[in-house]
Design a protein around this motif. Sequence first.
Motif, mmCIF file in Angstrom:
data_model
loop_
_atom_site.group_PDB
_atom_site.id
_atom_site.type_symbol
_atom_site.label_atom_id
_atom_site.label_comp_id
_atom_site.label_asym_id
_atom_site.label_seq_id
_atom_site.Cartn_x
_atom_site.Cartn_y
_atom_site.Cartn_z
ATOM 1 N N PRO A 33 -40.674 24.445 -0.377
ATOM 2 C CA PRO A 33 -41.695 23.770 0.434
ATOM 3 C C PRO A 33 -41.294 23.721 1.907
ATOM 4 N N GLY A 34 -42.302 23.612 2.762
ATOM 5 C CA GLY A 34 -42.044 23.495 4.198
ATOM 6 C C GLY A 34 -41.907 24.811 4.920
ATOM 7 N N VAL A 35 -42.093 25.928 4.226
ATOM 8 C CA VAL A 35 -41.982 27.230 4.884
ATOM 9 C C VAL A 35 -43.164 27.428 5.831
ATOM 10 N N GLU A 36 -42.882 27.881 7.028
ATOM 11 C CA GLU A 36 -43.917 28.101 8.026
ATOM 12 C C GLU A 36 -44.487 29.510 7.930
ATOM 13 N N GLN A 37 -45.640 29.713 8.529
ATOM 14 C CA GLN A 37 -46.323 31.002 8.510
ATOM 15 C C GLN A 37 -45.418 32.103 9.085
ATOM 16 N N GLY A 38 -45.192 33.150 8.289
ATOM 17 C CA GLY A 38 -44.406 34.286 8.739
ATOM 18 C C GLY A 38 -42.909 34.057 8.750
ATOM 19 N N GLN A 39 -42.432 32.930 8.237
ATOM 20 C CA GLN A 39 -40.997 32.645 8.245
ATOM 21 C C GLN A 39 -40.280 33.535 7.230
ATOM 22 N N LEU A 40 -39.121 34.053 7.618
ATOM 23 C CA LEU A 40 -38.350 34.928 6.750
ATOM 24 C C LEU A 40 -37.704 34.096 5.634
ATOM 25 N N VAL A 41 -37.880 34.558 4.403
ATOM 26 C CA VAL A 41 -37.364 33.887 3.208
ATOM 27 C C VAL A 41 -36.582 34.909 2.401
#
Length: 432
Positions: A33-41
Amino acid sequence: MLALFFLVGMAMPVYADFALAHWQFFKPVMVPPGVEQGQLVEVALDREVFLESSPGETDLRLVAGQDREVPYHLVTLRKSEQRTPVSVTIQDLGYVEGEYSTLVADVGDSGNLHSEVVIDTREHNFRRKVVVETSTDGETWAVVRNDGEIYDFTSSDEEFRVHHTSVRYAQSAARYLRVKVLTAGEAPLEIIRAKVFLAEEVAARETEYLPTSVTVSRDEFGTTYHLLDLGRSGVPVSRLSFQSGQQNFYRGAGVEGSNDKDAWGNSDRDAWEWLGGTDIYTFGTPRFRGDLLEIDLKENRYRYFRLVVDDADNSPLSLSGYTFHSADRLMRFQAEPNTNYALYYGNPVAEVPVYDLGQVVPYLETEDLPVAALGAQRANEAFTGLDVPVTERLPWLMPAGVVLASVAVAFLLFQVIRQAKKALPPNEESTT
């Protein structure tokens, strides 16, 4: 011409690279949870993915929602190291009686980074503590390492030698480096020279796999075979470690691999591939204490392994704790919030995808990325089999067909020309 039309018709039903019906398995990918738009995971591949996917993971497809293919980049966390020599001038080479041998290295203008010193000596069979200090002015010194250690153990016949004379410390830009090799009641160590490096190391991140069975046998030549079975082929392994309760031994050892179940009890080395070897040892003497109980392997995906130990005229070693090590493989992708992801695999005819992300990732921040998790493996209910057009399963077929058709057309034209020449009236000049 008919042959050419036929081949073109065969090529027309080419399907899109990703179609749910052609992938046998999938795993849900749980983005934190809390991942932002386009954030690398990033998410780590696991044993089930290795076992059921194609070698080299060429058939992995990351899917968002129902069928939207998501670009990803795979990275393998192997150990890497880079050592850059630093030009230095050695000063004050000598010793303080009863305390230490010493040297000072001048690395030149401040700002030159350094993090390792290698001491050169002609002496053998020693073990000494080392203190490393730095200074910007050559007057005031700061300790950057006080527990360094160098050692050498060389057998009387010089067939065995363990030599370690390098000491690493935190990166420094100080101009002066001072090294003290403590005597600890012994004669001072003779230092000939020293080299300085900027050493940058990235540690490997590994997953361990244990064999499902172990069988030990010995032949009439004094060679012991430790036969290890991983249960299935497919897991990429690059190191084998083990343990021994014995001390003071030194043996040559190597590892071989095979997927052939008939090679399991076969002493013929032609049935096995050589993966790597070294000398293994454990010493616990007053002069030297140390061990080497692991072997680096050429990365492979075999099921069966054979640890071959040359015991010569000695009793066989008692080994245990066999452990295979696999460098972790991470899938990195740019995530979207409130989106369901799944990792599909199990399509042996799929080719490795090429995404722009592979060129972009080196310029992105990859430290401390959010970590996604893989769920349980599931069978793809939409899987209809690998009824892929023959032109996809045999990519060489189309070019070969075109060549054959061209040859056939050329032959037909040649025959037509020959028949036409026969049907034409004779040349008048040739009959006069």
